[in-house]
Motif scaffolding. Structure first.
Motif, PDB file in Angstrom:
ATOM      1  N   ASP A   1       4.266 120.905   1.456  1.00  0.00           N
ATOM      2  CA  ASP A   1       3.156 120.704   2.385  1.00  0.00           C
ATOM      3  C   ASP A   1       2.730 122.002   3.077  1.00  0.00           C
ATOM      4  OD1 ASP A   1       5.717 120.534   3.540  1.00  0.00           O
ATOM      5  OD2 ASP A   1       4.963 119.517   5.311  1.00  0.00           O
ATOM      6  N   HIS A   2       3.479 123.083   2.825  1.00  0.00           N
ATOM      7  CA  HIS A   2       3.098 124.396   3.340  1.00  0.00           C
ATOM      8  C   HIS A   2       2.036 125.054   2.450  1.00  0.00           C
ATOM      9  CE1 HIS A   2       4.209 127.682   6.123  1.00  0.00           C
ATOM     10  NE2 HIS A   2       3.918 128.494   5.139  1.00  0.00           N
ATOM     11  N   ALA A   3       1.802 124.493   1.273  1.00  0.00           N
ATOM     12  CA  ALA A   3       0.865 125.091   0.306  1.00  0.00           C
ATOM     13  C   ALA A   3      -0.550 124.581   0.541  1.00  0.00           C
ATOM     14  CB  ALA A   3       1.325 124.769  -1.106  1.00  0.00           C
ATOM     15  N   GLY A   4      -1.504 125.204  -0.149  1.00  0.00           N
ATOM     16  CA  GLY A   4      -2.901 124.794  -0.059  1.00  0.00           C
ATOM     17  C   GLY A   4      -3.810 125.994  -0.075  1.00  0.00           C
ATOM     18  N   PHE A   5      -5.119 125.759  -0.236  1.00  0.00           N
ATOM     19  CA  PHE A   5      -6.058 126.878  -0.348  1.00  0.00           C
ATOM     20  C   PHE A   5      -6.454 127.416   1.023  1.00  0.00           C
ATOM     21  CE2 PHE A   5      -9.258 124.007   1.053  1.00  0.00           C
ATOM     22  CZ  PHE A   5     -10.425 124.724   1.307  1.00  0.00           C
ATOM     23  N   PHE A   6      -6.308 126.595   2.079  1.00  0.00           N
ATOM     24  CA  PHE A   6      -6.805 126.972   3.397  1.00  0.00           C
ATOM     25  C   PHE A   6      -6.095 126.115   4.430  1.00  0.00           C
ATOM     26  CE2 PHE A   6     -10.857 127.190   6.222  1.00  0.00           C
ATOM     27  CZ  PHE A   6     -10.450 128.402   6.774  1.00  0.00           C
ATOM     28  N   ALA A   7      -5.670 126.746   5.530  1.00  0.00           N
ATOM     29  CA  ALA A   7      -4.983 126.010   6.608  1.00  0.00           C
ATOM     30  C   ALA A   7      -5.920 125.921   7.804  1.00  0.00           C
ATOM     31  CB  ALA A   7      -3.675 126.705   6.973  1.00  0.00           C
ATOM     32  N   ALA A   8      -6.831 124.968   7.761  1.00  0.00           N
ATOM     33  CA  ALA A   8      -7.878 124.881   8.781  1.00  0.00           C
ATOM     34  C   ALA A   8      -7.348 124.426  10.133  1.00  0.00           C
ATOM     35  CB  ALA A   8      -8.978 123.927   8.317  1.00  0.00           C
ATOM     36  N   LEU A   9      -6.219 123.705  10.156  1.00  0.00           N
ATOM     37  CA  LEU A   9      -5.686 123.164  11.413  1.00  0.00           C
ATOM     38  C   LEU A   9      -4.508 123.976  11.944  1.00  0.00           C
ATOM     39  CD1 LEU A   9      -5.639 119.343  10.525  1.00  0.00           C
ATOM     40  CD2 LEU A   9      -7.473 120.662  11.606  1.00  0.00           C
ATOM     41  N   ALA A  10      -4.176 125.080  11.282  1.00  0.00           N
ATOM     42  CA  ALA A  10      -2.927 125.776  11.573  1.00  0.00           C
ATOM     43  C   ALA A  10      -2.953 126.619  12.839  1.00  0.00           C
ATOM     44  CB  ALA A  10      -2.524 126.647  10.382  1.00  0.00           C
ATOM     45  N   ASP A  11      -4.078 126.626  13.563  1.00  0.00           N
ATOM     46  CA  ASP A  11      -4.112 127.298  14.862  1.00  0.00           C
ATOM     47  C   ASP A  11      -4.254 126.288  15.997  1.00  0.00           C
ATOM     48  OD1 ASP A  11      -3.886 129.627  16.356  1.00  0.00           O
ATOM     49  OD2 ASP A  11      -6.035 129.992  16.421  1.00  0.00           O
ATOM     50  N   LEU A  12      -3.958 125.011  15.695  1.00  0.00           N
ATOM     51  CA  LEU A  12      -4.014 123.954  16.708  1.00  0.00           C
ATOM     52  C   LEU A  12      -2.621 123.379  16.940  1.00  0.00           C
ATOM     53  CD1 LEU A  12      -7.160 121.880  15.649  1.00  0.00           C
ATOM     54  CD2 LEU A  12      -7.039 123.727  17.311  1.00  0.00           C
ATOM     55  N   TRP A  13      -2.236 123.277  18.206  1.00  0.00           N
ATOM     56  CA  TRP A  13      -0.976 122.616  18.542  1.00  0.00           C
ATOM     57  C   TRP A  13      -1.123 121.117  18.318  1.00  0.00           C
ATOM     58  CZ3 TRP A  13       2.570 126.174  18.874  1.00  0.00           C
ATOM     59  CH2 TRP A  13       2.233 127.451  19.342  1.00  0.00           C
ATOM     60  N   LYS A  14       0.005 120.422  18.235  1.00  0.00           N
ATOM     61  CA  LYS A  14      -0.017 118.991  17.893  1.00  0.00           C
ATOM     62  C   LYS A  14      -0.869 118.184  18.879  1.00  0.00           C
ATOM     63  CE  LYS A  14       1.847 115.774  15.129  1.00  0.00           C
ATOM     64  NZ  LYS A  14       1.844 115.849  13.655  1.00  0.00           N
ATOM     65  N   HIS A  15      -0.768 118.502  20.173  1.00  0.00           N
ATOM     66  CA  HIS A  15      -1.555 117.719  21.140  1.00  0.00           C
ATOM     67  C   HIS A  15      -3.053 117.961  20.950  1.00  0.00           C
ATOM     68  CE1 HIS A  15      -1.185 121.559  23.385  1.00  0.00           C
ATOM     69  NE2 HIS A  15      -2.324 121.222  23.935  1.00  0.00           N
ATOM     70  N   GLN A  16      -3.425 119.145  20.447  1.00  0.00           N
ATOM     71  CA  GLN A  16      -4.842 119.408  20.176  1.00  0.00           C
ATOM     72  C   GLN A  16      -5.325 118.637  18.956  1.00  0.00           C
ATOM     73  OE1 GLN A  16      -4.353 123.779  20.103  1.00  0.00           O
ATOM     74  NE2 GLN A  16      -5.874 123.884  21.750  1.00  0.00           N
ATOM     75  N   ILE A  17      -4.427 118.395  18.007  1.00  0.00           N
ATOM     76  CA  ILE A  17      -4.772 117.573  16.838  1.00  0.00           C
ATOM     77  C   ILE A  17      -5.174 116.170  17.290  1.00  0.00           C
ATOM     78  CG2 ILE A  17      -3.912 116.541  14.701  1.00  0.00           C
ATOM     79  CD1 ILE A  17      -4.219 119.510  14.383  1.00  0.00           C
ATOM     80  N   TYR A  18      -4.420 115.607  18.237  1.00  0.00           N
ATOM     81  CA  TYR A  18      -4.750 114.272  18.753  1.00  0.00           C
ATOM     82  C   TYR A  18      -6.083 114.295  19.510  1.00  0.00           C
ATOM     83  CZ  TYR A  18      -0.248 112.246  17.490  1.00  0.00           C
ATOM     84  OH  TYR A  18       0.830 111.749  16.785  1.00  0.00           O
ATOM     85  N   GLU A  19      -6.318 115.338  20.304  1.00  0.00           N
ATOM     86  CA  GLU A  19      -7.595 115.456  21.021  1.00  0.00           C
ATOM     87  C   GLU A  19      -8.756 115.539  20.039  1.00  0.00           C
ATOM     88  OE1 GLU A  19      -7.806 118.476  24.129  1.00  0.00           O
ATOM     89  OE2 GLU A  19      -5.624 118.411  24.281  1.00  0.00           O
ATOM     90  N   LEU A  20      -8.553 116.282  18.965  1.00  0.00           N
ATOM     91  CA  LEU A  20      -9.600 116.431  17.956  1.00  0.00           C
ATOM     92  C   LEU A  20      -9.874 115.109  17.251  1.00  0.00           C
ATOM     93  CD1 LEU A  20     -11.549 118.304  16.497  1.00  0.00           C
ATOM     94  CD2 LEU A  20      -9.681 118.978  14.975  1.00  0.00           C
ATOM     95  N   ALA A  21      -8.832 114.335  16.994  1.00  0.00           N
ATOM     96  CA  ALA A  21      -9.004 113.016  16.360  1.00  0.00           C
ATOM     97  C   ALA A  21      -9.883 112.114  17.226  1.00  0.00           C
ATOM     98  CB  ALA A  21      -7.637 112.371  16.135  1.00  0.00           C
ATOM     99  N   LYS A  22      -9.632 112.121  18.524  1.00  0.00           N
ATOM    100  CA  LYS A  22     -10.441 111.299  19.442  1.00  0.00           C
ATOM    101  C   LYS A  22     -11.888 111.790  19.461  1.00  0.00           C
ATOM    102  CE  LYS A  22      -6.439 110.362  22.398  1.00  0.00           C
ATOM    103  NZ  LYS A  22      -5.766 110.689  23.687  1.00  0.00           N
ATOM    104  N   HIS A  23     -12.064 113.105  19.459  1.00  0.00           N
ATOM    105  CA  HIS A  23     -13.420 113.678  19.476  1.00  0.00           C
ATOM    106  C   HIS A  23     -14.179 113.335  18.196  1.00  0.00           C
ATOM    107  CE1 HIS A  23     -16.591 116.526  20.496  1.00  0.00           C
ATOM    108  NE2 HIS A  23     -16.503 117.012  19.273  1.00  0.00           N
TER     109      HIS A  23
END
Length: 831
Positions: free
Chosen positions: A654-676
């Protein structure tokens, strides 16, 4: 007669300096004549001394008089030195007295009366031009350009004449009150404001890195549009021709030559316009410190088909003074700063920091030219703006930038640049570019957010972020009442983050020529947010979701993944992996290992951690990679910043992939983004609430059963903030700081934690320290080893992994003070 001056004050000032120069010169001549001699050699030496000392004491205008006086004395017979000197001095002093008398009694300049008459004429001309322009506008009749220029030229001459009278009036001895003088200063400035209403074209363009051909086409189109809009000045961003973050492309000589040639295309397009732009400035006859050709990060100004600005500087461009060498910036590697140039040329920085003078509407305007960091001067001992604003007739400050987006940056810039404009009393125009640029490890988005600040520091114009556009701004120089204040549109942190992510993903995908996206969805929050983001950028028809359950994957998460795909209208396939995982495990277990070339053999024992990683690698390296190739697309890395910090991901999994678009967001920001995404972007629930309510879990073994409330070993509402302190604080925290704050009771406040969370999470100081050392070890050990192999990361914070946060594999280290603090805490708790 030599001392009769335009004003009494200047006559007096002139007299004082003439006396000083004369006394100095005669003293030197007398000393040489008596002590050494008065031949031709002595005269030559005395002449050089007189010239040098007059320059040293700022009396350059009196050098000729001083030399004549010295030669006059030395030319006298040996026994007549003193009488010649006295005769000469008497003649000089008598002349000074006569000149002062003429100024005081016979022909006083009366500049107040002449100033009033000049102002009346200036006012009349200005009003007539304004009235004529209004009448022609009403009658839809254009004023001929030649006629307009002639009128502006006449007004400008009158302005200069009035300004000169004001200067002389201020310098003459007078009983007039200071208040009266200030009135005339105000009147002249007011006239200048009326005629100096500039039309500025703000060109917030998309800069494509290392493509001067594309960028020049964009600029030429904008210049053409600006000319149609009757703009006076056209301003482009920093390094808008070559791009900025282009790595060692700066070392290619052919690329530099192309940048110069494309720059000249822009110069040739500047007829009837002032065009300001950023480009690399190359001096082919000098070298950088590394021995390569000299390169400057430069600010160019072109007018009427030629570069201007070399009348008071070494080059026909201005040079960046402050070169940033932190975070993503690497300017010192490639460019030569104005600071270095000042040392090389043995000139002060004040001598080199000069404005560029342009002629607009018949008026001469001094422009203070700054490049990005030059105005971010809080932490530098050199303040470029302080040097520029002291120079003659500076009426406009321009900052061209290539400033990557990060959350909170715009607020800080507005505060700092507003202060610069207010302190100087001069309007400041800030132009930034849009687009993306990267250095191979971190992808940066440029948001533009260009703005204009008036002379009181108010924002009077701002451009939309993440948008390539040209806007015309009517800017009144030094006016306090012409441009109404505006407030930049307010975005919440998560709104800005979403905009940056959407823009960055869109531009990055376009740059690599890919439109088909494959995403492994587990029914968890990270992959769900990734799916919602990419679906919005490329369209759900171009997104394929893949669910890959093992025997540990719950029906709960499998159903949530199906609901997500349905809500997003994405295609979904489900491919169970357990039989392949079991086969891989069996292969490894049954493989016999020959020991030391003997007949003895051994087999591997497979522990839980190995089995966990086999599952993750099977999903990504085998299935997702193959499916992406089959559909002609790429697969994503869904890792967040919390996981990357401590390596809570599987290398080649799961560390692989072409681009890590979420890799500069902390976990709590991921949840905020989901709500947004649900509320503001889609306006409906596309990410099921069940996913947000579920405990975060990798579901790789029985200890991570979501149905039993078991999840990841990370306590995100604490570890997010601990890891953020390691990475994003300006003075980054380490275990010594954490223990210091723990002891003095400020840990929760300093890290932005909820009050009481430490005691809720940890039952003892021993548990707290054990947890701290565990994650610090992973952060500097296995996590670091994995981060080095991460896909490109999209930066939105003040310190993103990759090139922004520069790392070396040094191993884990605890400071001496940390060891003492740890011992102090544990001993105290055990008592």
């Amino acid at each position: 007669m030599l001392n009769i001056q335009p004003s009494i004050y200047q006559s007096f000032e002139n007299a004082v300096k003439q006396i000083m120069s004369h006394v100095l010169s005669v003293s030197i001549a007398l000393s040489f004549g008596y002590l050494i001699g008065s031949g031709p050699v002595e005269m030559a030496i005395v002449t050089m001394l007189v010239i040098s000392l007059n320059k040293k004491f700022n009396m350059q205008n009196y050098i000729v008089m001083g030399v004549v006086a010295a030669v006059f004395v030395l030319d006298a017979p040996q026994n007549e030195f003193l009488s010649h000197a006295i005769t000469r001095s008497y003649a000089i002093f008598l002349g000074l007295a006569v000149a002062l008398s003429v100024n005081l009694f016979i022909a006083p300049p009366r500049y107040k009366d002449r100033l009033v008459e000049s102002l009346k004429e200036l006012n009349s001309k200005t009003v007539n031009l304004f009235q004529s322009s209004v009448e022609r506008f009403i009658n839809l009749k254009a004023l001929d350009d030649k006629e307009l220029k002639e009128e502006y030229s006449k007004i400008d001459e009158l302005f200069k004449k009035s300004n000169n009278f004001l200067t002389l009036y201020k310098k003459q001895f007078s009983r007039d009150s200071e208040k009266e003088r200030e009135f005339y200063i105000y009147k002249i400035r007011r006239m200048k404001w009326i005629i100096m209403n500039l039309k500025v074209a703000m060109c917030q363009m998309e800069v494509v890195p290392a493509r001067p051909d594309i960028n020049t086409r964009t600029m030429l189109n904008m210049i053409s549009k600006a000319r149609e809009e009757k703009a006076d000045i056209v301003i482009f961003p920093e390094m808008c021709i070559p791009g900025y973050l282009i790595g060692d492309t700066w070392e290619r000589l052919s690329f530099l030559r192309d940048c110069e040639e494309y720059g000249m295309e822009i110069v040739r397009a500047s007829r009837d316009l002032v065009v300001m732009f950023g480009n690399v400035g190359v001096d082919w006859n000098r070298k950088n410190a590394d021995g390569r050709v000299r390169k400057y990060n430069a600010f160019f100004i072109a007018q009427d088909g030629k570069l201007i600005g070399d009348d008071n500087f070494l080059y026909p461009f201005r040079i960046k003074t402050l070169l940033p060498n932190y975070r993503e910036f690497d300017d010192e590697r490639h460019f030569y700063s104005l600071l270095k140039l000042s040392l090389e040329c043995n000139k002060s920085i004040d001598e080199l920091l000069t404005p560029v003078y342009v002629s607009v509407k018949g008026c001469r305007i001094g422009v203070g030219c700054f490049i990005c960091e030059d105005n971010w001067d809080e932490n530098y001992y050199i303040k470029p703006i302080e040097h520029i604003i002291k120079k003659e007739n500076v009426q406009l400050l321009v900052n061209i930038s290539s400033s990557p987006f990060s959350i909170y940056k715009n607020h800080k810039r507005n505060k700092l640049f507003s202060q610069h404009a207010k302190n100087s009393g001069i309007p400041l125009v800030y132009i930034n570019n849009v687009g993306i640029q990267n250095n191979g490890k971190t992808v940066y988005v440029f948001d533009g957010s260009s703005a204009v600040y008036d002379c009181e520091g108010n924002i009077v114009f701002c451009q939309e972020p993440f948008c390539s556009r040209m806007d015309i701004v009517n800017l009144s120089l030094n006016s306090k009442d012409r441009n109404p204040c505006v407030k930049p549109k307010h975005y919440t942190d998560i709104e800005y983050i979403y905009k940056a992510l959407h823009y960055g993903i869109e531009k990055f995908i376009k740059s690599i020529g890919i439109s088909k996206i494959v995403i492994g969805v587990s029914g968890g929050i990270d992959s769900s947010v990734s799916a919602a983001l990419y679906s919005k950028v490329v369209g759900s028809e171009n997104v394929l979701l893949v669910n890959m359950p093992s025997k540990y994957t719950s029906k709960t998460t499998q159903n949530l993944a199906k609901t997500l795909a349905k809500n997003l209208e994405c295609k979904l396939i489900s491919i169970p992996i357990q039989h392949v995982v079991d086969y891989t495990i069996e292969q490894i277990k049954s493989a016999e290992v020959v020991v030391n070339n003997t007949e003895n053999t051994m087999c591997f024992n497979i522990d839980t951690n190995v089995i966990d990683n086999i599952q993750a690698r099977d999903r990504s390296a085998r299935l997702l990679a193959a499916i992406a190739a089959a559909v002609g697309g790429v697969f994503t890395c869904n890792a967040n910043k919390t996981e990357l910090t401590v390596g809570y991901s599987t290398l080649y999994g799961d560390h692989a992939g072409f681009f890590a678009a979420l890799a500069d967001l902390w976990k709590h920001q991921i949840y905020e983004l989901a709500k947004h995404l649900n509320k503001e972007v889609y306006g409906r629930e596309v990410i099921p609430q069940g996913i947000m309510d579920l405990i975060p879990s990798a579901e790789l073994n029985p200890e991570q059963s979501v149905d039993e409330g078991k999840g990841d070993p990370l306590i995100y509402n604490y570890h997010d903030y601990l890891f953020k302190a390691f990475v994003e604080m300006w003075n980054r925290a380490d275990p010594e700081d954490i223990l210091t704050w723990y002891i003095d009771g400020t840990l929760e406040e300093r890290m932005g934690l909820k009050e009481g969370i430490i005691n809720k999470v940890f039952s003892s100081a021993h548990e707290f320290i054990k947890d701290l050392e565990k994650w610090w070890g992973l952060f500097n050990g296995l996590g670091l080893a994995k981060r080095i192999q991460s896909p490109p990361i999209l930066a939105v914070s003040r310190r993103a992994y990759g090139f922004d946060y520069r790392e070396s594999q040094n191993g884990v280290y605890f400071s001496k003070r940390y060891q003492k603090l740890k011992e102090q805490i544990l001993n105290k708790r055990s008592m």
